[in-house]
Design an enzyme around this catalytic site. Structure first.
Site, PDB file in Angstrom:
ATOM      1  CE  LYS A  46       1.385  11.642  47.721  1.00 21.93           C
ATOM      2  NZ  LYS A  46       2.845  11.527  47.936  1.00 21.93           N
ATOM      3  N   GLY A  47      -1.966  16.535  44.139  1.00 20.81           N
ATOM      4  CA  GLY A  47      -1.758  17.930  43.728  1.00 20.81           C
ATOM      5  C   GLY A  47      -2.830  18.927  44.128  1.00 20.81           C
ATOM      6  CG  ASP A 103      -2.657  19.886  40.749  1.00 22.00           C
ATOM      7  OD1 ASP A 103      -3.409  18.951  40.426  1.00 22.00           O
ATOM      8  OD2 ASP A 103      -1.423  19.766  40.755  1.00 22.00           O
ATOM      9  CG  ASP A 106       0.712  19.085  31.452  1.00 23.08           C
ATOM     10  OD1 ASP A 106       0.840  19.225  30.227  1.00 23.08           O
ATOM     11  OD2 ASP A 106       1.678  19.144  32.222  1.00 23.08           O
ATOM     12  CE  LYS A 134       2.521  23.245  31.876  1.00 22.56           C
ATOM     13  NZ  LYS A 134       3.647  22.310  32.163  1.00 22.56           N
ATOM     14  CG  ASP A 162       4.901  16.604  42.736  1.00 26.29           C
ATOM     15  OD1 ASP A 162       3.970  16.740  41.920  1.00 26.29           O
ATOM     16  OD2 ASP A 162       5.639  15.596  42.760  1.00 26.29           O
ATOM     17  NE  ARG A 168       2.939  16.574  46.501  1.00 24.40           N
ATOM     18  CZ  ARG A 168       2.479  16.150  45.318  1.00 24.40           C
ATOM     19  NH1 ARG A 168       1.684  16.920  44.614  1.00 24.40           N
ATOM     20  NH2 ARG A 168       2.819  14.967  44.839  1.00 24.40           N
TER      21      ARG A 168
HETATM   22  C1  PRP Z   1      -0.568  15.896  38.131  1.00 23.30           C
HETATM   23  C2  PRP Z   1      -1.737  16.806  38.463  1.00 23.30           C
HETATM   24  C3  PRP Z   1      -2.861  16.238  37.657  1.00 23.30           C
HETATM   25  C4  PRP Z   1      -2.158  15.654  36.445  1.00 23.30           C
HETATM   26  C5  PRP Z   1      -2.375  16.529  35.255  1.00 23.30           C
HETATM   27  O1  PRP Z   1      -0.635  14.755  38.940  1.00 23.30           O
HETATM   28  O2  PRP Z   1      -2.019  16.804  39.835  1.00 23.30           O
HETATM   29  O3  PRP Z   1      -3.547  15.228  38.355  1.00 23.30           O
HETATM   30  O4  PRP Z   1      -0.770  15.565  36.759  1.00 23.30           O
HETATM   31  O5  PRP Z   1      -1.615  16.135  34.159  1.00 23.30           O
HETATM   32  P1  PRP Z   1      -2.212  15.512  32.830  1.00 23.30           P
HETATM   33  O6  PRP Z   1      -3.273  16.444  32.317  1.00 23.30           O
HETATM   34  O7  PRP Z   1      -1.011  15.477  31.915  1.00 23.30           O
HETATM   35  O8  PRP Z   1      -2.737  14.143  33.132  1.00 23.30           O
HETATM   36  P2  PRP Z   1       0.590  13.764  39.214  1.00 23.30           P
HETATM   37  O9  PRP Z   1       0.424  12.525  38.369  1.00 23.30           O
HETATM   38  O10 PRP Z   1       1.882  14.509  39.071  1.00 23.30           O
HETATM   39  O11 PRP Z   1       0.344  13.342  40.726  1.00 23.30           O
HETATM   40  P3  PRP Z   1       0.174  14.289  42.025  1.00 23.30           P
HETATM   41  O12 PRP Z   1      -1.190  14.954  41.922  1.00 23.30           O
HETATM   42  O13 PRP Z   1       0.264  13.333  43.155  1.00 23.30           O
HETATM   43  O14 PRP Z   1       1.283  15.322  42.024  1.00 23.30           O
END
Ligand code: PRP
Length: 184
Positions: A46-47, A103, A106, A134, A162, A168
């Protein structure tokens, strides 16, 4: 504007103005890269929903949009490493120039997984765009082709990001007070 979430924010990392300026630059950069190529924007839900909406409007190019929803964090602040598809592609992407819009990059687990997944589905090219990068937490060798801001190793929310599905709609990128997530 009144906000009942503001008290949970320790500090603002990227302001609304900075977001607007940078998203406009990123849209212009994508225009240069993809003019005449009919790219497919691929928002990772969703991010990315806030960012992809602004980015597309900052890039007045003939393009279309597709979504995929994945999650790897459940309700935690650290990636579990396992990426789950919650909503899959609704169209054939064979031969398409994909612009994956995230978004945040990481650990890299999500994008490492998605890159392989989309290549296996026949994408012609894959370009990774992320609003936030990051690098301190990278576990997989993934790099963004276009990144908005490189940020330190702090847990951030807002502009689509989030914590436990909240925050969000905060219009800037902020750092959450540690007590907000240590209380859960
Ligand atoms: C978050 C973000 C990325 C991912 C990045 O998604 O939206 O998709 O983490 O992190 P990474 O590089 O460590 O994989 P999340 O799984 O929190 O779901 P969301 O998008 O629904 O918030």
């Amino acid at each position: 504007m009144r906000s009942e979430m503001e008290k949970d924010i320790l500090k603002v990392l990227v302001t609304e103005e900075e977001l607007k300026q940078r998203v406009s630059e990123m849209g212009a950069a994508l225009y240069e890269m993809f003019e005449g190529k009919n790219p497919l924007f691929l928002g990772v839900l969703k991010g990315s929903f806030v960012f992809v909406a602004d980015l597309m409007r900052a890039c007045q190019i003939k393009s279309d949009i597709e979504f995929i929803a994945v999650s790897s964090y459940a309700n935690a602040t650290e990636s579990s490493g396992r990426v789950r598809i919650n909503y899959d592609l609704q169209q054939d992407i064979t031969g398409r120039h994909l612009v994956i819009v995230e978004d945040i990059l990481d650990s890299g687990n999500t994008l490492a997984f998605l890159k392989q997944y989309f290549l296996a589905k026949g994408a012609a090219t894959i370009t990774i765009v992320t609003l936030l990068d990051k690098p301190a937490r990278r576990e997989k060798a993934v790099t963004a082709d276009l990144a908005g801001f490189t940020i330190p190793d702090e847990f951030v929310v807002g502009y689509g990001l989030d914590y436990a599905q909240r925050y969000r709609n905060v219009p800037y990128i902020g750092v959450l007070k540690p007590e907000v997530y240590s209380n859960h």
